[in-house]
Every structure is written in structure tokens, then in C-alpha cells.
Design a protein around this motif. Structure first.
Motif, mmCIF file in Angstrom:
data_model
loop_
_atom_site.group_PDB
_atom_site.id
_atom_site.type_symbol
_atom_site.label_atom_id
_atom_site.label_comp_id
_atom_site.label_asym_id
_atom_site.label_seq_id
_atom_site.Cartn_x
_atom_site.Cartn_y
_atom_site.Cartn_z
ATOM 1 N N ILE A 183 0.837 -1.202 0.000
ATOM 2 C CA ILE A 183 0.000 0.000 0.000
ATOM 3 C C ILE A 183 0.871 1.252 0.000
ATOM 4 N N SER A 184 1.947 1.231 0.767
ATOM 5 C CA SER A 184 2.853 2.379 0.805
ATOM 6 C C SER A 184 3.449 2.634 -0.576
ATOM 7 N N TYR A 185 3.860 1.559 -1.249
ATOM 8 C CA TYR A 185 4.396 1.709 -2.605
ATOM 9 C C TYR A 185 3.326 2.237 -3.548
ATOM 10 N N ALA A 186 2.098 1.742 -3.394
ATOM 11 C CA ALA A 186 0.998 2.204 -4.246
ATOM 12 C C ALA A 186 0.766 3.696 -4.078
ATOM 13 N N VAL A 187 0.792 4.174 -2.829
ATOM 14 C CA VAL A 187 0.626 5.616 -2.586
ATOM 15 C C VAL A 187 1.752 6.389 -3.256
ATOM 16 N N GLY A 188 2.964 5.823 -3.216
ATOM 17 C CA GLY A 188 4.081 6.455 -3.922
ATOM 18 C C GLY A 188 3.821 6.569 -5.411
ATOM 19 N N CYS A 189 3.223 5.536 -5.992
ATOM 20 C CA CYS A 189 2.881 5.577 -7.425
ATOM 21 C C CYS A 189 1.770 6.581 -7.681
ATOM 22 N N MET A 190 0.838 6.722 -6.748
ATOM 23 C CA MET A 190 -0.255 7.678 -6.909
ATOM 24 C C MET A 190 0.279 9.114 -6.922
ATOM 25 N N LEU A 191 1.231 9.399 -6.031
ATOM 26 C CA LEU A 191 1.722 10.775 -5.864
ATOM 27 C C LEU A 191 2.950 11.075 -6.714
ATOM 28 N N GLY A 192 3.430 10.080 -7.460
ATOM 29 C CA GLY A 192 4.528 10.316 -8.394
ATOM 30 C C GLY A 192 5.909 10.028 -7.844
ATOM 31 N N LYS A 286 -0.226 6.686 10.319
ATOM 32 C CA LYS A 286 0.507 6.211 11.493
ATOM 33 C C LYS A 286 1.575 5.201 11.068
ATOM 34 N N ASP A 287 1.194 4.291 10.166
ATOM 35 C CA ASP A 287 2.153 3.302 9.678
ATOM 36 C C ASP A 287 3.260 3.963 8.864
ATOM 37 N N HIS A 288 2.878 4.966 8.079
ATOM 38 C CA HIS A 288 3.875 5.687 7.280
ATOM 39 C C HIS A 288 4.874 6.401 8.190
ATOM 40 N N LYS A 289 4.366 7.053 9.207
ATOM 41 C CA LYS A 289 5.229 7.772 10.152
ATOM 42 C C LYS A 289 6.180 6.802 10.851
ATOM 43 N N LYS A 290 5.661 5.635 11.189
ATOM 44 C CA LYS A 290 6.496 4.618 11.845
ATOM 45 C C LYS A 290 7.560 4.092 10.882
ATOM 46 N N MET A 291 7.187 3.825 9.633
ATOM 47 C CA MET A 291 8.129 3.315 8.640
ATOM 48 C C MET A 291 9.286 4.284 8.444
ATOM 49 N N TYR A 292 8.982 5.586 8.453
ATOM 50 C CA TYR A 292 10.007 6.600 8.225
ATOM 51 C C TYR A 292 10.522 7.205 9.534
ATOM 52 N N GLN A 293 10.278 6.507 10.642
ATOM 53 C CA GLN A 293 10.844 6.865 11.952
ATOM 54 C C GLN A 293 10.610 8.336 12.294
ATOM 55 N N ASN A 294 9.355 8.739 12.235
ATOM 56 C CA ASN A 294 8.926 10.101 12.561
ATOM 57 C C ASN A 294 9.542 11.165 11.660
ATOM 58 N N ARG A 295 9.920 10.754 10.452
ATOM 59 C CA ARG A 295 10.382 11.710 9.440
ATOM 60 C C ARG A 295 9.570 11.466 8.165
ATOM 61 N N PRO A 296 8.249 11.659 8.226
ATOM 62 C CA PRO A 296 7.381 11.275 7.099
ATOM 63 C C PRO A 296 7.657 12.095 5.846
ATOM 64 N N ILE A 297 7.460 11.465 4.704
ATOM 65 C CA ILE A 297 7.569 12.194 3.440
ATOM 66 C C ILE A 297 6.185 12.582 2.920
ATOM 67 N N TYR A 298 5.139 11.985 3.481
ATOM 68 C CA TYR A 298 3.765 12.420 3.201
ATOM 69 C C TYR A 298 3.262 13.115 4.463
ATOM 70 N N TRP A 299 2.963 14.403 4.346
ATOM 71 C CA TRP A 299 2.586 15.213 5.504
ATOM 72 C C TRP A 299 1.069 15.269 5.611
ATOM 73 N N LEU A 300 0.574 15.112 6.841
ATOM 74 C CA LEU A 300 -0.866 15.013 7.059
ATOM 75 C C LEU A 300 -1.455 16.344 7.512
ATOM 76 N N PHE A 301 -2.222 16.966 6.614
ATOM 77 C CA PHE A 301 -3.023 18.146 6.955
ATOM 78 C C PHE A 301 -4.328 17.615 7.557
ATOM 79 N N SER A 302 -4.557 17.919 8.841
ATOM 80 C CA SER A 302 -5.687 17.290 9.521
ATOM 81 C C SER A 302 -6.348 18.241 10.505
ATOM 82 N N SER A 303 -7.688 18.206 10.524
ATOM 83 C CA SER A 303 -8.423 18.915 11.565
ATOM 84 C C SER A 303 -8.238 18.183 12.891
ATOM 85 N N LYS A 304 -8.755 18.746 13.978
ATOM 86 C CA LYS A 304 -8.421 18.254 15.316
ATOM 87 C C LYS A 304 -8.702 16.770 15.504
#
Length: 407
Positions: A183-192, A286-304
């Protein structure tokens, strides 16, 4: 390297540096015999190659090419069949003929089984090699009465990103972990970040050219790279055509074909233990953040409370990303919620208990999104830009509380 990773050196260092201070002093005093042995070198080089191939199979490696579940082919299948026959003979002494596995050839479940067999073979080869290296070094140094060549399976250091559990002499596979990696790889393909038709990184810089984000063909199907590097992680009824769960379903169709599409999606949800929609809304980042050890490359814009949330691919962000999130995603979603609330209000007198609760939930989400809009607008007006070389932590902090916390 074979010698330094043997139990001999561990035993020597316990005497030379009992405090575990393994600096150049104790290391320089380790007994060493200069031995020319091609067999030892071959074993070491094989172990290095297996370990490197494991490291590079994960997208956090600089040399990552593509998710291995998409690289399995029929030749690998035949190699795995031969391995299963050989393993069965070693364990039972019986010769058998294995028929093709139950999963359909080429399906995601079939690919998962081939992946597991391939890496179990590598794992066992690495284990066998390490014990053989230990045996030979113990013989060379004449320490047969002092040391044993045995290596517990849980000390074999590949597949260390949660793919397996090791208990005594048994390996069990965590299919959910391998599915999340896909799924992580798929998201990478989605976002280029990646392309289905080419190995390695594709877009890892701001403002890609029209050519870089142009649609391309893969196995007779067209794949569309997201035009702005922003993707909603929302429920299926959010109204966005580029919502993550919908795009992933299309990814599976394009990557693995139409024939087993429904079966493949069902298998993904079986491995995850939950619906795709729920996984993307609750767990993906959460899984993405864990995979990249709290240095995510996909940033989450989120309401509270996550009523609204989209990810933006850091390497494609620019000074207008926050404004694009506001105008292209948040405002339309607010309008979507208002429209749904109006539909309920039009028939408020006849609402069931369930519908009344749905209306209350929608109103809470709307209030949450409006509050988030006020904060997001302030940041969007600042047109924040950043230098990728400053790193995630420094750049992430510039956006304040409009991004989900990374710690």
C-alpha cells in the motif's frame, strides 16, 4: 567480516573489553590469522548479497526499486516449487510432486505465497551460511571444545521490519505488514514518487514538469499521477475522486489486472483485518510515520479529530500547497457537509433515530472543519516555502498545528 561476525570475536572481546567498549584498542588486539580461503569468502559474499537484497527491498533504502510483490513472475514460481520439494525431502525423506498452489497464478495471494517462499529460502540460506562460517572459524582456531557454531533463528538479521515472527525453529509471516508495504508503494505511485513502469524514484523535487506528471501506460492500462501531490484520506463518500481508498483500488486493477480485481481487493482487506477505507482513514499515516521513523515524506493536513485529512507529498510541496489544500479540498468538503446536512434538515420531522445521530455527527464534523479552516487560512496566506535540505523536523514545524504532530 566473516571472522568479526563469528562467536570467536564475541568471546575474545568479552575478555579484552568486558565493559563493551569496543574501540580500536580491543579490536586491534583480537587474535587474527590471515587465511586465504575462497570458500570462506564465497560464504561471506553470499551473506552480504542476501542482506543487501533484503535492505533494498524496502522503500527506505536509497537503492529501492519497486515493491517485490509486483516483481514475482512464473520463473520465480518454478524456483519456489523446487525449493518446497527439496525442503519437504530434507524434512521427511519423501519425494513428492507439488501441484500449483490454490491461489490463482498471478493473483495477489499467489504473489504473497511466492514472496514468502523466496525469502524463507534466503533466510534459511543465510542461517546455514552463518553456522558454516562459525564451524570453519572454530576449527581454524582450534576452539571446538570452547564454542559452538549454532545460531538461533531469531539472531538472523533480515526481514526485520515486522515481516516475520521467529520462535525457536519456526518462522511465521505477518501478511498485514507485507500488505502495508504494498500500500505504501501504491501511494508512492499515486503521488509520483514511483512509477509502475520504471524502477526507483521518479519525482522527488518541487514543481515537476508536465512530462513528469503525464499519464502513462502500464500493461495496457493508463495510470494517472496525482496532479498536485495531494490526496485525501477520507471516507469513501467524501466526494473526492482522488480519495486514497478509491485510487488504491484502481492501482490494484492496473498493476495486477482486471481478472482477479475483486479477489485481490478482498485479499488485501483480509490481510489488513479491516476495510480499506478504515485503514486509510485510521491507520495509513501512522504506519507511514512509523516506517520513516517520525520523518514522514507524506505530511498530514488534519483537523483536530480527523474529520478532514489529506496528505501532501513533501518533495512536491511549494509555497502554495497549504492554499491548495484549503481551496481545492477543505472548502469543497465543507460544502459537501453542508449539502448533506441540508438534505437531513429538509425532512427533519421524519428522521429516524439513526438518521438523527448521523445528522449530529455531520454537524460536529462541519464545526470541526470550519474551525480548521480558520487556522489553515492563516497559514495559507503566509505562502510558506522551505528548503528540503533542512530536513523534515525543521520544515514540518513551520506549518504549526495545521499538520498532525509527528511525535
Amino acid at each position: 567480516m566473516g571472522y568479526l561476525n563469528s562467536p570467536l570475536v564475541s568471546a575474545f572481546l568479552q575478555t579484552l573489553a568486558p565493559t563493551l567498549d569496543y574501540h580500536e584498542g580491543p579490536m586491534g588486539r583480537i587474535p587474527y590469522m590471515d587465511i586465504e580461503d575462497s570458500n570462506l569468502s564465497d560464504l561471506v559474499e553470499t551473506n552480504i548479497a542476501i542482506s543487501k537484497s533484503d535492505w533494498d527491498a524496502h522503500e527506505t533504502s536509497w537503492d529501492f526499486q519497486r515493491n517485490e510483490l509486483l516483481s514475482i513472475d512464473t520463473s520465480t514460481y518454478m524456483e519456489n516449487i523446487d525449493y518446497k520439494i527439496e525442503k519437504h525431502f530434507e524434512e521427511t525423506g519423501e519425494h513428492i510432486s507439488l501441484s500449483p498452489a490454490a491461489p490463482k497464478l498471478g493473483s495477489l495471494e499467489w504473489r504473497m505465497e511466492q514472496y514468502k517462499t523466496k525469502w524463507e529460502r534466503k533466510f534459511m540460506q543465510l542461517h546455514k551460511n552463518e553456522e558454516e562460517l562459525n564451524r570453519q572459524f572454530i576449527d581454524i582456531y582450534g576452539l571446538q571444545d570452547e564454542l559452538t557454531p549454532d545460531v538461533p533463528l531469531n539472531e538472523i538479521t533480515i526481514l526485520q521490519q515486522g515481516e516475520i515472527n521467529v520462535k525457536e525453529d519456526c518462522i511465521t509471516w505477518n501478511e498485514d505488514v507485507m500488505t502495508k508495504q504494498l500500500i505504501s508503494y501504491a501511494v508512492g505511485c499515486m503521488l509520483g514518487r514511483y512509477r509502475l513502469d520504471k524502477p526507483g524514484l521518479h519525482i522527488a523535487h518541487p514543481n515537476p514538469t508536465d512530462e513528469e506528471i503525464a499519464p502513462y501506460e502500464y500493461k495496457g492500462e493508463q495510470w494517472q499521477i496525482d496532479d498536485d501531490g495531494i490526496m485525501p484520506l477520507m471516507p469513501n463518500d467524501c466526494g473526492f475522486s482522488d480519495n486514497a481508498s478509491a485510487r488504491f483500488a484502481d492501482f490494484i486493477r492496473v498493476a495486477l489486472g482486471n481478472e482477479e480485481h475483486v479477489e485481490n481487493l478482498n485479499y488485501v482487506e483480509k490481510c489488513l483485518g479491516k476495510p480499506l477505507e478504515q485503514y486509510f482513514v485510521k491507520d495509513f499515516w501512522k504506519d507511514h510515520k512509523k516506517m520513516y521513523q517520525n520523518r514522514p515524506i507524506y505530511w498530514l493536513f488534519s483537523s483536530k479529530k480527523g474529520a478532514f485529512q489529506v496528505i501532501a507529498y513533501m518533495h512536491r510541496m511549494n509555497a502554495y500547497t497549504a492554499e491548495r489544500v484549503r481551496s481545492k479540498y477543505l472548502l469543497p468538503y465543507i460544502e459537501h457537509l453542508e449539502s448533506e446536512i441540508d438534505k437531513f434538515d429538509a425532512r427533519r420531522a421524519e428522521l429516524s433515530t439513526k438518521e438523527s445521530k448521523q445528522l449530529q455527527a455531520l454537524q460536529k464534523q462541519l464545526n470541526e472543519c470550519r474551525e480548521y479552516h480558520e487556522r489553515l487560512q492563516v497559514v495559507a496566506e503566509q505562502a510558506i516555502s522551505f528548503d528540503l535540505d533542512d530536513g523534515v523536523v525543521v520544515n514540518y514545524a513551520k506549518f504549526g498545528d495545521i499538520l498532525q504532530k509527528i511525535k
